[in-house]
Design an enzyme around this catalytic site. Structure first.
Site, PDB file in Angstrom:
ATOM      1  N   LEU A  43       0.907  -1.100   0.061  1.00  0.00           N
ATOM      2  CA  LEU A  43      -0.048   0.035   0.113  1.00  0.00           C
ATOM      3  C   LEU A  43       1.064   1.245   0.023  1.00  0.00           C
ATOM      4  O   LEU A  43       1.813   1.475   0.574  1.00  0.00           O
ATOM      5  CB  LEU A  43      -0.842   0.164   1.403  1.00  0.00           C
ATOM      6  CG  LEU A  43      -1.961  -1.242   1.470  1.00  0.00           C
ATOM      7  CD1 LEU A  43      -2.719  -0.926   2.737  1.00  0.00           C
ATOM      8  CD2 LEU A  43      -2.762  -1.546  -0.066  1.00  0.00           C
ATOM      9  N   HIS A  52      -3.598   4.310  -2.250  1.00  0.00           N
ATOM     10  CA  HIS A  52      -4.476   3.309  -1.680  1.00  0.00           C
ATOM     11  C   HIS A  52      -5.086   3.962  -0.314  1.00  0.00           C
ATOM     12  O   HIS A  52      -6.350   3.759  -0.172  1.00  0.00           O
ATOM     13  CB  HIS A  52      -3.875   1.924  -1.262  1.00  0.00           C
ATOM     14  CG  HIS A  52      -3.051   1.279  -2.430  1.00  0.00           C
ATOM     15  ND1 HIS A  52      -1.670   1.057  -2.446  1.00  0.00           N
ATOM     16  CD2 HIS A  52      -3.457   0.523  -3.445  1.00  0.00           C
ATOM     17  CE1 HIS A  52      -1.606   0.185  -3.619  1.00  0.00           C
ATOM     18  NE2 HIS A  52      -2.663   0.052  -4.075  1.00  0.00           N
ATOM     19  N   GLN A 112      -5.060 -11.627 -13.659  1.00  0.00           N
ATOM     20  CA  GLN A 112      -4.988 -10.534 -14.450  1.00  0.00           C
ATOM     21  C   GLN A 112      -3.425 -10.233 -14.916  1.00  0.00           C
ATOM     22  O   GLN A 112      -3.218  -9.283 -15.460  1.00  0.00           O
ATOM     23  CB  GLN A 112      -5.500  -9.429 -13.771  1.00  0.00           C
ATOM     24  CG  GLN A 112      -4.778  -9.030 -12.523  1.00  0.00           C
ATOM     25  CD  GLN A 112      -5.354  -8.024 -11.784  1.00  0.00           C
ATOM     26  OE1 GLN A 112      -6.333  -8.089 -11.038  1.00  0.00           O
ATOM     27  NE2 GLN A 112      -4.717  -6.812 -11.700  1.00  0.00           N
ATOM     28  N   SER A 167       2.428   4.281  -7.392  1.00  0.00           N
ATOM     29  CA  SER A 167       2.101   2.730  -8.021  1.00  0.00           C
ATOM     30  C   SER A 167       2.911   1.850  -6.912  1.00  0.00           C
ATOM     31  O   SER A 167       4.237   2.148  -6.822  1.00  0.00           O
ATOM     32  CB  SER A 167       2.574   2.690  -9.185  1.00  0.00           C
ATOM     33  OG  SER A 167       2.735   1.382  -9.953  1.00  0.00           O
TER      34      SER A 167
HETATM   35  P1  AMP Z   1      -3.476  -1.776  -7.021  1.00  0.00           P
HETATM   36  O1  AMP Z   1      -3.031  -2.285  -5.681  1.00  0.00           O
HETATM   37  O2  AMP Z   1      -2.514  -1.353  -7.805  1.00  0.00           O
HETATM   38  O3  AMP Z   1      -4.256  -3.109  -7.622  1.00  0.00           O
HETATM   39  O4  AMP Z   1      -4.358  -0.754  -6.965  1.00  0.00           O
HETATM   40  C1  AMP Z   1      -5.691  -0.941  -6.029  1.00  0.00           C
HETATM   41  C2  AMP Z   1      -6.409   0.456  -6.281  1.00  0.00           C
HETATM   42  O5  AMP Z   1      -5.757   1.581  -5.817  1.00  0.00           O
HETATM   43  C3  AMP Z   1      -7.079   0.595  -7.482  1.00  0.00           C
HETATM   44  O6  AMP Z   1      -8.233   1.074  -7.585  1.00  0.00           O
HETATM   45  C4  AMP Z   1      -6.185   1.424  -7.990  1.00  0.00           C
HETATM   46  O7  AMP Z   1      -6.715   2.571  -9.259  1.00  0.00           O
HETATM   47  C5  AMP Z   1      -5.824   2.569  -6.877  1.00  0.00           C
HETATM   48  N1  AMP Z   1      -4.551   3.338  -6.855  1.00  0.00           N
HETATM   49  C6  AMP Z   1      -3.248   2.765  -7.081  1.00  0.00           C
HETATM   50  N2  AMP Z   1      -2.442   3.884  -7.313  1.00  0.00           N
HETATM   51  C7  AMP Z   1      -3.337   4.997  -7.148  1.00  0.00           C
HETATM   52  C8  AMP Z   1      -2.856   6.365  -6.809  1.00  0.00           C
HETATM   53  N3  AMP Z   1      -1.636   6.665  -7.390  1.00  0.00           N
HETATM   54  N4  AMP Z   1      -3.860   7.064  -6.719  1.00  0.00           N
HETATM   55  C9  AMP Z   1      -4.924   6.666  -6.515  1.00  0.00           C
HETATM   56  N5  AMP Z   1      -5.448   5.384  -6.711  1.00  0.00           N
HETATM   57  C10 AMP Z   1      -4.603   4.627  -6.994  1.00  0.00           C
END
Ligand code: AMP
Length: 283
Positions: A33, A37, A61, A185
């Site tokens: 996270l 997140h 995925q 990210s």
């Molecule tokens: P992930 O763990 O990368 O699958 O992301 C989980 C959720 O967090 C998804 O809905 C992503 O779009 C969101 N998310 C990831 N990075 C960001 C960010 N920089 N800003 C906003 N939401 C994010």
């Protein structure tokens, strides 16, 4: 904060919560996270009586040659952040629990899944749509929160939720960026210090296109060219795609307007990064 690792316990817990008349907010993630997140979790905290964070690195995925095996994980740190954000339940199933032997069902959102990331990662959004459907069925959320960082994913999930009458309110949250502009990210952790500097070309391209649009440029080809030039100037960057598309249908646009999406995916070394903006949105 409760940690649940089995589908059966999560389903039972969701049933009890519903029975008590409590609303459930869900934030699905793959863990490791960061502040992006956390922004979803804090908004989720406001929107549901019970806040569920799912952490599941969803194998279906990932493409064959992608980073499933080395996707970063840190459960201890994730739990600390989750607690700080007021999470009630961390649901972290294993792959065998989600996809037992014999699993063979898939959810596909036909058109929205095809361009952009869908073109370079065939099957990716089928994997996303399938796991999110399963998470919705298991966790029974009233509301689920997703980031605009993954713009196409959010579009696919909105469409799927409407098409299949899933009855979950989908909330999209703005992209959270580092101070220098890089979209946060989990995959940023793969970058060496030099790559981390190179990665700034993505957000620089987003900013440049927004500036040109604000200054009156409406020709999508000209806007695209400006972004391509900026990224071409960065030797470590290899463009996967960089396109201007309609923000709702994801169809190509020749003339940009406020609803036009600029979306890009760029490889920096071995790391594939994405970024996007809707030209009329406040940054
Ligand atoms: P992930 O763990 O990368 O699958 O992301 C989980 C959720 O967090 C998804 O809905 C992503 O779009 C969101 N998310 C990831 N990075 C960001 C960010 N920089 N800003 C906003 N939401 C994010």
């Amino acid at each position: 904060m409760k940690i649940i690792t089995t589908v059966a316990e999560m389903q039972q817990t969701a049933r009890s919560l519903k029975h008590e008349g409590r609303t459930i907010a869900l934030v699905p993630t793959m863990g490791f996270l960061h502040e992006g997140h956390a922004s979803l979790l804090r908004e989720g905290r406001r929107r549901g009586d019970c806040l569920v964070l799912s952490i599941f690195v969803n194998p279906i995925q990932f493409g064959r040659n992608e980073d499933l095996g080395r996707y970063p994980r840190d459960m201890e740190r994730d739990c600390r952040i989750a607690r700080e954000c007021g999470v009630d339940i961390v649901f972290t199933p294993d792959a065998g629990g989600m996809y037992p032997n014999g699993f063979q069902t898939s959810v596909r959102v036909a058109d929205l899944s095809l361009p952009l990331c869908g073109a370079s990662r065939p099957g990716h959004f089928d994997g996303v749509a399938t796991v999110v459907t399963k998470l919705f069925n298991i966790v029974q959320p009233d509301v689920a929160l997703f980031g605009a960082k993954d713009y196409q994913q959010l579009a696919v999930i909105r469409r799927m939720t409407a098409d299949l009458n899933l009855g979950v309110a989908i909330v999209g949250m703005p992209i959270v960026r580092e101070a220098d502009g890089l979209a946060m990210s989990s995959r940023n952790s793969y970058l060496s210090p030099a790559e981390r500097r190179s990665a700034l070309c993505l957000s620089a391209a987003v900013r440049r296109v927004r500036e040109l649009y604000r200054a009156g440029e409406r020709d999508a080809a000209a806007l695209r060219r400006a972004a391509l030039e900026l990224i071409a100037a960065e030797p470590a960057a290899v463009i996967d795609y960089l396109e201007l598309r309609d923000g709702a249908t994801l169809e190509p646009k020749a003339t940009a307007d406020d609803a036009t999406l600029l979306a890009l995916a760029v490889k920096i070394g071995a790391t594939r990064l994405i970024d996007n903006t809707v030209l009329g949105d406040t940054p």
